[in-house]
Design a protein around this motif. Structure first.
Motif, mmCIF file in Angstrom:
data_model
loop_
_atom_site.group_PDB
_atom_site.id
_atom_site.type_symbol
_atom_site.label_atom_id
_atom_site.label_comp_id
_atom_site.label_asym_id
_atom_site.label_seq_id
_atom_site.Cartn_x
_atom_site.Cartn_y
_atom_site.Cartn_z
ATOM 1 N N ILE A 18 -47.801 -14.785 -23.198
ATOM 2 C CA ILE A 18 -47.223 -15.324 -22.113
ATOM 3 C C ILE A 18 -46.329 -14.138 -21.782
ATOM 4 C CG2 ILE A 18 -45.841 -16.611 -20.645
ATOM 5 C CD1 ILE A 18 -46.986 -18.881 -22.545
ATOM 6 N N ILE A 19 -46.540 -13.287 -20.486
ATOM 7 C CA ILE A 19 -45.884 -12.220 -20.072
ATOM 8 C C ILE A 19 -44.700 -12.783 -19.066
ATOM 9 C CG2 ILE A 19 -45.674 -10.041 -19.219
ATOM 10 C CD1 ILE A 19 -48.693 -10.804 -20.810
ATOM 11 N N ARG A 20 -43.537 -12.572 -19.292
ATOM 12 C CA ARG A 20 -42.452 -13.198 -18.460
ATOM 13 C C ARG A 20 -41.715 -12.111 -17.657
ATOM 14 N NH1 ARG A 20 -42.154 -17.063 -22.513
ATOM 15 N NH2 ARG A 20 -42.604 -19.134 -21.898
ATOM 16 N N TYR A 21 -41.653 -12.225 -16.384
ATOM 17 C CA TYR A 21 -41.120 -10.937 -15.524
ATOM 18 C C TYR A 21 -39.780 -11.580 -15.220
ATOM 19 C CZ TYR A 21 -45.413 -8.587 -15.333
ATOM 20 O OH TYR A 21 -46.804 -8.216 -15.671
ATOM 21 N N ASP A 22 -38.663 -10.662 -14.766
ATOM 22 C CA ASP A 22 -37.315 -11.094 -14.355
ATOM 23 C C ASP A 22 -37.356 -11.838 -13.173
ATOM 24 O OD1 ASP A 22 -36.303 -9.784 -16.586
ATOM 25 O OD2 ASP A 22 -35.797 -7.957 -15.379
ATOM 26 N N GLY A 24 -39.511 -14.185 -12.347
ATOM 27 C CA GLY A 24 -39.970 -15.617 -12.483
ATOM 28 C C GLY A 24 -41.591 -15.854 -12.440
ATOM 29 N N ARG A 25 -42.129 -14.684 -12.225
ATOM 30 C CA ARG A 25 -43.528 -14.692 -12.444
ATOM 31 C C ARG A 25 -43.875 -14.755 -13.957
ATOM 32 N NH1 ARG A 25 -46.163 -9.726 -11.130
ATOM 33 N NH2 ARG A 25 -44.207 -8.619 -11.424
ATOM 34 N N GLU A 26 -44.708 -15.480 -14.325
ATOM 35 C CA GLU A 26 -45.483 -15.614 -15.738
ATOM 36 C C GLU A 26 -47.098 -15.114 -15.655
ATOM 37 O OE1 GLU A 26 -42.365 -18.536 -17.982
ATOM 38 O OE2 GLU A 26 -44.825 -19.047 -17.548
ATOM 39 N N CYS A 28 -50.268 -15.737 -18.013
ATOM 40 C CA CYS A 28 -50.785 -16.252 -19.344
ATOM 41 C C CYS A 28 -52.205 -15.292 -19.672
ATOM 42 C CB CYS A 28 -51.232 -17.664 -19.248
ATOM 43 S SG CYS A 28 -49.694 -18.709 -19.101
ATOM 44 N N GLN A 42 -51.651 -15.933 -13.356
ATOM 45 C CA GLN A 42 -50.213 -16.049 -13.072
ATOM 46 C C GLN A 42 -49.812 -17.281 -12.999
ATOM 47 O OE1 GLN A 42 -48.813 -12.453 -10.635
ATOM 48 N NE2 GLN A 42 -47.866 -14.202 -9.254
ATOM 49 N N ASN A 43 -48.618 -17.624 -12.764
ATOM 50 C CA ASN A 43 -48.046 -19.143 -12.934
ATOM 51 C C ASN A 43 -48.262 -19.449 -11.395
ATOM 52 O OD1 ASN A 43 -45.973 -17.156 -12.172
ATOM 53 N ND2 ASN A 43 -44.389 -18.848 -12.841
#
Length: 74
Positions: A18-22, A24-26, A28, A42-43
């Protein structure tokens, strides 16, 4: 156009990262072993990328970054 449900209901789906961005996007990252591909979701459930003929093994940062680049994710 890729059928999103075809990949997301697959029994061979395996979450790799899971890649999380500053902001708020994620995103998987999944391997789909029987189709020999990676799926990036994307979330917001509106952005979906497919990287054919590529499985993340091992799911290390450098492999994930390369796969995201090949899939066209910025």
């Amino acid at each position: 156009m890729t059928n999103f449900d075809e990949y997301m209901t697959n029994d061979n789906l395996a979450l790799q990262a899971i890649i999380r961005y500053d902001d708020g996007r994620e995103i998987c990252v999944f391997n789909v072993r029987d189709k020999l591909c990676c799926v990036f979701i994307q979330n917001d459930q509106e952005h979906f990328w497919l990287l054919r003929e590529h499985i993340l093994e091992p799911p290390m940062l450098s492999n994930i970054t390369e796969a995201m680049h090949k899939a066209g994710i910025i």
